[in-house]
Design an enzyme around this catalytic site. Sequence first.
Site, mmCIF file in Angstrom:
data_model
loop_
_atom_site.group_PDB
_atom_site.id
_atom_site.type_symbol
_atom_site.label_atom_id
_atom_site.label_comp_id
_atom_site.label_asym_id
_atom_site.label_seq_id
_atom_site.Cartn_x
_atom_site.Cartn_y
_atom_site.Cartn_z
ATOM 1 N N THR A 1 47.855 29.310 40.696
ATOM 2 C CA THR A 1 47.739 30.411 41.658
ATOM 3 C C THR A 1 48.377 30.001 42.979
ATOM 4 O O THR A 1 49.190 30.722 43.551
ATOM 5 C CB THR A 1 46.264 30.803 41.852
ATOM 6 O OG1 THR A 1 45.726 31.109 40.575
ATOM 7 C CG2 THR A 1 46.128 32.011 42.754
ATOM 8 N N HIS B 1 39.368 37.841 40.405
ATOM 9 C CA HIS B 1 40.656 37.160 40.578
ATOM 10 C C HIS B 1 41.766 38.188 40.335
ATOM 11 O O HIS B 1 42.446 38.174 39.320
ATOM 12 C CB HIS B 1 40.739 36.011 39.565
ATOM 13 C CG HIS B 1 41.824 35.022 39.813
ATOM 14 N ND1 HIS B 1 42.898 35.255 40.650
ATOM 15 C CD2 HIS B 1 42.012 33.768 39.305
ATOM 16 C CE1 HIS B 1 43.689 34.190 40.648
ATOM 17 N NE2 HIS B 1 43.169 33.272 39.846
ATOM 18 N N ARG C 1 41.533 31.270 48.400
ATOM 19 C CA ARG C 1 40.638 30.984 47.265
ATOM 20 C C ARG C 1 39.418 30.271 47.812
ATOM 21 O O ARG C 1 39.533 29.381 48.665
ATOM 22 C CB ARG C 1 41.336 30.098 46.243
ATOM 23 C CG ARG C 1 40.360 29.551 45.229
ATOM 24 C CD ARG C 1 41.017 28.893 44.062
ATOM 25 N NE ARG C 1 41.678 29.872 43.220
ATOM 26 C CZ ARG C 1 42.193 29.588 42.030
ATOM 27 N NH1 ARG C 1 42.129 28.359 41.554
ATOM 28 N NH2 ARG C 1 42.774 30.527 41.309
ATOM 29 N N LYS D 1 34.543 19.848 59.768
ATOM 30 C CA LYS D 1 33.752 19.651 61.004
ATOM 31 C C LYS D 1 32.665 20.706 61.121
ATOM 32 O O LYS D 1 31.980 20.788 62.137
ATOM 33 C CB LYS D 1 34.676 19.737 62.223
ATOM 34 C CG LYS D 1 35.785 18.701 62.236
ATOM 35 C CD LYS D 1 36.667 18.903 63.475
ATOM 36 C CE LYS D 1 37.878 17.983 63.436
ATOM 37 N NZ LYS D 1 38.864 18.360 64.446
#
Length: 359
Positions: A56, A133, A105, A84
């Site tokens: 993908t 998807h 994604r 972080k």
Amino acid sequence: MSLNFINLIDLNDYPVSFWNEIVELGHKIKNNPFDYAEKCKGKIMATLFYEPSTRTQMSFQTAMLRLGGSLIGFDNPSTSSVSKGENLKDTTKVVSSYADILVMRHPVAGAAKAAALTADCPVINAGDGGHLHPTQTLTDLLTLREEKGRLDNLTIGLCGDLKNGRTVHSLCKALSCYKNNKFVLISTDFLRLPSYIKDVLDAHGAEYKEVESLEDVIGELDMLYMTRIQRERFASPEEYEAQKNIYVLDNHKMFGAKNDLIVMHPLPRVDEIAIEVDDDPRAMYFKQAKYGVYVRMALILTILEGNDTPAPLLFGKEKKICCPNPKCITNSENYLPKSFVGVGDNLICEFCDERALDN
Ligand code: NCD
């Protein structure tokens, strides 16, 4: 809230004619790819992959490069400020102000929709957890168009992890919109298709049956969609161990199939298709992966040139209830609205499509 872009979160947000146009453009690009080489010159695509990907991600990147555009992004959030503790909103808000189109994604259902709520450029869902998807489905539709010559009147077998396989969910939703498609859902009891997808099949009047044996039904099929057991979505290693290796397509099983069957697989394959099947002319999965580049070129062009009316992102009512799905983005990104839409007697979460109870 951004409503002025064509975001691709779920194909079913748009009419079938919209996807057909993308597939047709993918077909044209396949035949004359060099005609499109300069179309996205000066444009930047950001690929934010919070989860592993080969096809993908690289097919999106190839598509943009073949259109003459440029790329930014990450494929490992641990090398970005996500490590972080930055939330999804801030990362995608900022990156969407650098890029013209954002491909994302994420391991959590509804994440792409959440990003699209505040992004400054169009967002494409490249897979959100075990939910949807849509661009794999565009790839699958182009493959069917090229290799079967039609998207309707097909008997479609889907085999493996129908519960967690987002490619299966998007494909069922899309193919149920074409006439006379019949679905043969081949899985163990534990890995059956979720009810929110069966609701869509029912709503479109699509015929389907659930079976456990691939061998018993393979002779009925025009297309067989094999899938990997999605180890990363299981609650425990024991649960996965109990489900793996149950379905293996081999030459012996192929012997019982129609001569014009096509075998598709979104890939990666683990061991659900024996390597010997690769030499069978009915094996279409490597060609399918290549079609993914053409259809993604078509999608990028459509979105960047798009004057179409965008689909509204939120159409339900905000409620004071939480989505019961622990894998829904609204349960990890707490600033998101709790938004639900009523379907029959049920309330459906706008982000992950799970049913909720209205208290
Ligand atoms: C699929 C995915 O990521 O959902 N792969 C892909 O995008 N081609 C299928 C899978 O991982 O099993």
